[in-house]
Motif scaffolding. Structure first.
Motif, PDB file in Angstrom:
ATOM      1  N   ALA A   1       3.645  -3.056  -1.772  1.00  0.00           N
ATOM      2  CA  ALA A   1       4.933  -3.737  -1.946  1.00  0.00           C
ATOM      3  C   ALA A   1       5.977  -3.175  -0.996  1.00  0.00           C
ATOM      4  N   VAL A   2       5.971  -1.860  -0.791  1.00  0.00           N
ATOM      5  CA  VAL A   2       6.936  -1.248   0.134  1.00  0.00           C
ATOM      6  C   VAL A   2       6.674  -1.724   1.557  1.00  0.00           C
ATOM      7  N   ALA A   3       5.407  -1.708   1.958  1.00  0.00           N
ATOM      8  CA  ALA A   3       5.063  -2.096   3.331  1.00  0.00           C
ATOM      9  C   ALA A   3       5.423  -3.547   3.612  1.00  0.00           C
ATOM     10  N   ALA A   4       5.374  -4.402   2.593  1.00  0.00           N
ATOM     11  CA  ALA A   4       5.664  -5.821   2.799  1.00  0.00           C
ATOM     12  C   ALA A   4       7.046  -6.028   3.400  1.00  0.00           C
ATOM     13  N   ARG A   5       8.024  -5.202   2.985  1.00  0.00           N
ATOM     14  CA  ARG A   5       9.364  -5.358   3.554  1.00  0.00           C
ATOM     15  C   ARG A   5       9.366  -5.017   5.044  1.00  0.00           C
ATOM     16  N   GLY A   6       8.555  -4.055   5.439  1.00  0.00           N
ATOM     17  CA  GLY A   6       8.479  -3.710   6.850  1.00  0.00           C
ATOM     18  C   GLY A   6       7.906  -4.828   7.696  1.00  0.00           C
ATOM     19  N   TYR A   7       6.840  -5.473   7.201  1.00  0.00           N
ATOM     20  CA  TYR A   7       6.252  -6.584   7.949  1.00  0.00           C
ATOM     21  C   TYR A   7       7.219  -7.773   8.008  1.00  0.00           C
ATOM     22  N   GLU A   8       7.989  -7.937   6.955  1.00  0.00           N
ATOM     23  CA  GLU A   8       9.002  -8.998   6.960  1.00  0.00           C
ATOM     24  C   GLU A   8      10.035  -8.726   8.053  1.00  0.00           C
ATOM     25  N   ALA A   9      10.427  -7.462   8.184  1.00  0.00           N
ATOM     26  CA  ALA A   9      11.369  -7.099   9.254  1.00  0.00           C
ATOM     27  C   ALA A   9      10.740  -7.310  10.627  1.00  0.00           C
ATOM     28  N   ALA A  10       9.465  -6.996  10.747  1.00  0.00           N
ATOM     29  CA  ALA A  10       8.780  -7.182  12.027  1.00  0.00           C
ATOM     30  C   ALA A  10       8.721  -8.645  12.420  1.00  0.00           C
ATOM     31  N   ASP A  11       8.564  -9.527  11.434  1.00  0.00           N
ATOM     32  CA  ASP A  11       8.514 -10.957  11.728  1.00  0.00           C
ATOM     33  C   ASP A  11       9.861 -11.510  12.169  1.00  0.00           C
ATOM     34  N   GLY A  12      10.948 -10.862  11.748  1.00  0.00           N
ATOM     35  CA  GLY A  12      12.272 -11.410  12.039  1.00  0.00           C
ATOM     36  C   GLY A  12      13.072 -10.639  13.052  1.00  0.00           C
ATOM     37  N   SER A  13      12.475  -9.627  13.689  1.00  0.00           N
ATOM     38  CA  SER A  13      13.240  -8.782  14.605  1.00  0.00           C
ATOM     39  C   SER A  13      12.416  -8.462  15.836  1.00  0.00           C
ATOM     40  N   PHE A  14      12.969  -8.743  17.008  1.00  0.00           N
ATOM     41  CA  PHE A  14      12.241  -8.479  18.249  1.00  0.00           C
ATOM     42  C   PHE A  14      11.957  -6.990  18.408  1.00  0.00           C
ATOM     43  N   GLU A  15      12.908  -6.133  18.022  1.00  0.00           N
ATOM     44  CA  GLU A  15      12.738  -4.702  18.240  1.00  0.00           C
ATOM     45  C   GLU A  15      11.770  -4.085  17.226  1.00  0.00           C
ATOM     46  N   ALA A  16      11.635  -4.715  16.069  1.00  0.00           N
ATOM     47  CA  ALA A  16      10.713  -4.198  15.055  1.00  0.00           C
ATOM     48  C   ALA A  16       9.307  -4.753  15.223  1.00  0.00           C
ATOM     49  N   SER A  17       9.174  -5.873  15.905  1.00  0.00           N
ATOM     50  CA  SER A  17       7.894  -6.578  15.956  1.00  0.00           C
ATOM     51  C   SER A  17       6.726  -5.710  16.417  1.00  0.00           C
ATOM     52  N   PRO A  18       6.844  -4.981  17.546  1.00  0.00           N
ATOM     53  CA  PRO A  18       5.685  -4.193  17.980  1.00  0.00           C
ATOM     54  C   PRO A  18       5.363  -3.021  17.056  1.00  0.00           C
ATOM     55  N   ARG A  19       6.315  -2.609  16.229  1.00  0.00           N
ATOM     56  CA  ARG A  19       6.089  -1.441  15.375  1.00  0.00           C
ATOM     57  C   ARG A  19       5.285  -1.789  14.116  1.00  0.00           C
ATOM     58  N   ARG A  20       4.917  -3.045  13.972  1.00  0.00           N
ATOM     59  CA  ARG A  20       4.071  -3.418  12.838  1.00  0.00           C
ATOM     60  C   ARG A  20       2.742  -2.669  12.905  1.00  0.00           C
ATOM     61  N   PHE A  21       2.269  -2.370  14.114  1.00  0.00           N
ATOM     62  CA  PHE A  21       0.983  -1.690  14.246  1.00  0.00           C
ATOM     63  C   PHE A  21       1.105  -0.222  13.839  1.00  0.00           C
ATOM     64  N   TRP A  22       2.241   0.394  14.145  1.00  0.00           N
ATOM     65  CA  TRP A  22       2.513   1.755  13.690  1.00  0.00           C
ATOM     66  C   TRP A  22       2.576   1.785  12.162  1.00  0.00           C
ATOM     67  N   LEU A  23       3.285   0.840  11.571  1.00  0.00           N
ATOM     68  CA  LEU A  23       3.356   0.750  10.120  1.00  0.00           C
ATOM     69  C   LEU A  23       1.970   0.521   9.533  1.00  0.00           C
ATOM     70  N   GLY A  24       1.181  -0.328  10.185  1.00  0.00           N
ATOM     71  CA  GLY A  24      -0.169  -0.596   9.707  1.00  0.00           C
ATOM     72  C   GLY A  24      -1.027   0.657   9.673  1.00  0.00           C
ATOM     73  N   ALA A  25      -0.893   1.519  10.697  1.00  0.00           N
ATOM     74  CA  ALA A  25      -1.670   2.757  10.728  1.00  0.00           C
ATOM     75  C   ALA A  25      -1.288   3.660   9.561  1.00  0.00           C
ATOM     76  N   LEU A  26       0.000   3.733   9.247  1.00  0.00           N
ATOM     77  CA  LEU A  26       0.448   4.558   8.126  1.00  0.00           C
ATOM     78  C   LEU A  26      -0.034   3.970   6.794  1.00  0.00           C
ATOM     79  N   GLU A  27       0.036   2.652   6.663  1.00  0.00           N
ATOM     80  CA  GLU A  27      -0.409   2.019   5.423  1.00  0.00           C
ATOM     81  C   GLU A  27      -1.914   2.189   5.244  1.00  0.00           C
ATOM     82  N   ALA A  28      -2.660   2.019   6.327  1.00  0.00           N
ATOM     83  CA  ALA A  28      -4.115   2.162   6.239  1.00  0.00           C
ATOM     84  C   ALA A  28      -4.496   3.586   5.844  1.00  0.00           C
ATOM     85  N   ARG A  29      -3.750   4.561   6.360  1.00  0.00           N
ATOM     86  CA  ARG A  29      -4.036   5.945   5.989  1.00  0.00           C
ATOM     87  C   ARG A  29      -3.797   6.158   4.493  1.00  0.00           C
ATOM     88  N   ALA A  30      -2.698   5.603   3.993  1.00  0.00           N
ATOM     89  CA  ALA A  30      -2.412   5.726   2.559  1.00  0.00           C
ATOM     90  C   ALA A  30      -3.505   5.057   1.731  1.00  0.00           C
TER      91      ALA A  30
END
Length: 872
Positions: A520-549
């Motif tokens: 649920a926490v990560a979902a807000r990050g992906y939502e930001a990535a979808d709506g922000s040019f500067e956040a978009s590429p960082r979805r993969f960084w967030l994904g690595a952290l989520e996958a580790r968890a």
């Protein structure tokens, strides 16, 4: 260099061709048709090689355009000459090519049969229709062949097999066979997209790129950097496919060479509409229909490469300017349209438009292309784009991993007292860069503290997200979660800092063992990535952290689903996005115990990381999990090398990576046979995790120690099972209790539970330990059943070789310590080296080896090695 291009991706086609030769298909041969370069000749020659190996006499002839004016030209070298009489010449050729009548059949291969002269075509027709020989002919699709040749398949005398270009998967396999090594999947994809599976184009392009050193091995993986430079050899091959272009048709190809696809009405305004029609008729362009719209693109990507290589810079600049102007009139303000216009304007004859270039830079970030984004942002800055352009430039440097350059730009901006509100963004971005990219959280704190004293910058929500990052990387997870939550409650937080704060929470929650909250926490990050040019590429960084968890908690299928989704999202994206998603997939495969697959993806991720100037945690993470996979596979030499490299590149300030790095070292020790050292490393890592308040990481450390054979982990795991979330801790606790009790049935139950949530390797180890427990209690049948389960699971793990699996097949009379010392001795270590490795005295080691030799009934270390390795 390439040793040769094997026949790849043509298994079914080769089967059909050899069946036609053998007569099992009921015909007199086969016609192999296809576009130039798809591999017709290669398949035909392979078929004739098969024919010779199976007792056929073979002959190979090649028809050429230059010899077409000479009757029977392809057969002019027949023994004894052809003679002056035309009719006699034809008959002699037919007789010389026919079966010999003594049972040995003839197979005639004719390459480019569409170029045969009429007399030679008649000979071929007679051989087939009179069943005088078996024929394997190749023809080019779409090219007029002599009537005598066309009749062969039209009247069903021969089957016609239409060869298609290789698929991406077939191209990838061919590249790896030709280069004798793993090829980066993104490089393979780009080569396939350029050549469209045309083997002739592919082989020439790869040869050119190897010669130019743009294709090379990195981390044992072939990787292709940059864009191709069209060589004369490749240009000639493509020219043969394109044919001669008239001026107006050439204009159509040139417009598409700088921008494709183009809407049909736009292209018609730029060029002669009738020329577009002729280009389509000549198979130079294709038209795609999308509802009411028609889009035109080049029929082959290399057409554009060749045309651009031959066109002057002035002409290309003018064409780009005209195309950009026409696109601007469509009124499309979408991100892709803005990016196309910005790229065209960048190298055109139009005056620079700073706003367009900034918009294009942002769009490039949105589409995961930080290199292009940086180019556009630099141009925007030079065009007077001001602070907005300079910030965009700094952002692209961060995303490219050029952290030092980003710090230089951001420090200069941060010292500008006139920036006002923009200065707050600068301070927050600078601090985040220092934390995550440069691994310097202490300096980040100084920057933030300085911001506190300047217009309240440090109190900004973005700066609070940066402070939360400091706490996260230094392992203060409780504080990190609270600070990140505070930042996220603020309004006006930029997309970049939203995803930063979310990433901090995800990282910390995993370490805290609160994995149920992560999704649920990560979902807000992906939502930001979808709506922000500067956040978009960082979805993969967030994904690595989520996958580790997810892996920490045992949600392994969720980790794989996430990895596949992000890998799909990155399709076609250049640069680090490919390396990061390869890491995600490799890590997910590792969690599921598919070791060979994990090694392949992790090596690809490492190769991608090493081709960029990155100072992030990407390389250490690649090496950490690569070491773990190698250790689980029993590859002690490779594991030792990668663990040393990991230690040399991991930032000491990245405390949050300590548990993972320690486990990697433990698995490297396990691969060497130093099981007690592996246990000590895993237990020490667990103790440090407990001291830092990281119960989630403590579970993974204690589970590893249990897999290595430590029977003392049960009490602490039982405590952790009461608070830590996810299936892993529950099964690990049951596993440890069963091992402590030497309870075979309970160990078997733990194995089944591990397998149920996807941890195949732990399941294999628990089954192996069950087998050992049953053997020690004299239950031979149960031991054999558990051993069979362990072997099945080890097979599913694609080559697992762990202490538990080795112990399950050791002589039952040896203790764990004796087996450990015996394994090291069998691997060639001296008594002193063993003593140093295990922190024992040399005398103690000598005593153990003496007893091992007596118990196993052998006299030498070489014989001992045979006994120990007899398990396989």
């Amino acid at each position: 260099m390439i040793g040769g291009w094997p026949l790849t991706g043509r298994v079914e086609e080769l089967r059909l061709t050899t069946e036609a030769i053998s007569g099992s298909a009921g015909g007199a041969g086969i016609v192999l048709a296809g576009a130039a370069g798809v591999g017709k000749t290669r398949l035909a020659t392979e078929a004739l090689t098969w024919a010779r190996a199976h007792g056929f006499r073979t002959r190979w002839v090649v028809a050429t355009a230059s010899a077409r004016a000479l009757p029977l030209g392809p057969f002019s070298d027949l023994p004894g000459g052809l003679g002056p009489d035309p009719t006699g010449r034809v008959q002699r050729v037919i007789e010389s090519l026919a079966d010999d009548g003594r049972g040995q059949r003839r197979v005639l291969g004719v390459d480019d049969a569409h170029l045969l002269d009429d007399t030679s075509a008649f000979v071929l027709q007679q051989l087939v229709m009179r069943r005088k020989a078996t024929v394997v002919a190749t023809v080019r699709s779409g090219v007029q062949a002599p009537d005598a040749v066309t009749t062969l398949w039209k009247d069903r005398h021969l089957e016609r097999l239409e060869l298609q270009a290789l698929s991406f998967e077939e191209t990838h396999r061919l590249l790896e066979a030709a280069l004798s090594g793993q090829v980066d999947s993104d490089s393979a994809r780009r080569l396939w997209e350029l050549t469209r599976g045309n083997i002739l184009f592919l082989s020439q392009l790869v040869a050119d790129e190897l010669s130019a050193d743009r294709m090379k091995q990195c981390a044992e993986v072939w990787i292709w950097e940059g864009n191709p430079v069209v060589s004369p050899s490749l240009s000639e091959l493509v020219d043969a496919r394109m044919g001669r272009l008239s001026g107006s048709v050439g204009d159509v190809v040139d417009c598409l060479s700088v921008c494709e696809p183009l809407e049909a009405d736009v292209l018609s305004r730029l060029t002669d509409p009738s020329a577009v029609e002729r280009a389509e008729e000549q198979s130079l362009v294709t038209v795609e229909h999308d509802g009411t719209e028609r889009r035109v693109r080049l029929a082959h990507p290399l057409f554009g490469e060749v045309r651009r290589s031959r066109t002057s810079d002035m002409r290309l600049c003018r064409i780009r300017g005209r195309v950009a102007h026409q696109l601007a009139t469509t009124g499309d303000r979408g991100s892709r349209a803005l990016l196309r216009r910005a790229v065209l304007a960048l190298d055109s004859d139009q005056p620079p438009d700073a706003d367009l270039l900034v918009d294009g830079s942002r769009a490039a970030m949105q589409f995961f292309d930080p290199t292009l984004a940086g180019t556009l942002a630099t141009a925007a800055t030079a065009a007077g784009g001001g602070v907005t352009a300079r910030l965009a430039h700094a952002m692209t440097l961060v995303l490219l991993g050029r952290a030092g350059d980003a710090e230089t730009v951001l420090a200069r901006l941060d010292s500008d007292e006139t920036l006002g509100a923009e200065g707050v963004r600068v301070t927050a971005l600078r601090a985040s860069n220092l934390v995550w990219m440069l691994g310097d959280p202490e300096r980040a704190v100084r920057v933030l503290n300085s911001g506190d004293r300047r217009e309240g910058r440090g109190a900004d929500a973005g700066c609070r997200a940066a402070r939360a990052s400091v706490h996260a990387v230094q392992g203060r997870f409780d504080v990190a979660v609270a600070d990140a939550a505070s930042a996220l409650r603020s309004s006006g937080l930029s997309g970049f800092h939203v995803i930063t704060a979310v990433g901090v929470q995800v990282l910390a929650l995993g370490g805290l063992g609160r994995v149920d909250e992560v999704g649920a926490v990560a979902a807000r990050g992906y939502e930001a990535a979808d709506g922000s040019f500067e956040a978009s590429p960082r979805r993969f960084w967030l994904g690595a952290l989520e996958a580790r968890a997810f892996r920490v908690g045992g949600l392994l299928e969720a980790s794989m689903a996430l990895a596949r989704q992000l890998r799909c999202d990155s399709a076609g994206a250049p640069g680090l996005a490919q390396a990061m998603t390869a890491l995600l997939v490799g890590h997910a495969e590792l969690g599921l115990g598919r070791l060979a697959s994990a090694l392949r993806w992790l090596r690809e991720a490492l190769a991608g990381a090493e081709t960029y100037d990155t100072s992030t945690g990407l390389r250490p993470a690649c090496l950490m999990w690569l070491t773990e996979a190698l250790g689980m596979s029993g590859d002690k030499a490779a594991a030792a090398a990668t663990v040393a490299e990991m230690d040399s590149v991991r930032h000491s300030s990245f405390v949050f990576m300590d548990s993972g790095a320690s486990l990697a070292r433990a698995w490297a020790s396990a691969a060497e046979g130093a099981t007690s050292t592996a246990i000590e490393a895993a237990r020490a890592a667990g103790d440090r995790a407990a001291a830092r308040g990281h119960p989630g990481y403590e579970v993974t450390c204690l589970q590893a120690a249990t897999q290595f054979g430590d029977s003392s982990t049960a009490p602490r795991l039982a405590e952790l099972a009461r608070t830590v979330q996810g299936p892993r801790v529950q099964v690990a606790s049951a596993h440890a209790a069963a091992l402590a009790a030497t309870a075979g049935p309970a160990l078997e139950a733990a194995s089944r539970r591990y397998e149920a949530f996807g941890d195949r390797l732990a399941a294999a180890d628990a089954a192996a330990q069950a087998s050992t427990a049953f053997r020690r209690s004299g239950r031979r049948g149960s031991a054999l059943t558990a051993a069979a389960t362990a072997r099945r699971l080890a097979g599913a793990c694609e080559g697992a070789d762990t202490p538990a699996l080795r112990a399950a097949t050791r002589p039952v009379t040896l203790t764990g310590r004796q087996f450990e010392i015996a394994s090291l001795a069998a691997d060639g270590l001296s008594n002193r080296e063993i003593a140093e490795r295990l922190f024992l005295s040399v005398r103690t080691v000598e005593g153990h080896i003496y007893r091992v030799l007596r118990l196993t009934g052998v006299d030498t270390r070489d014989e001992l090695k045979s006994v120990l390795h007899g398990r396989t």
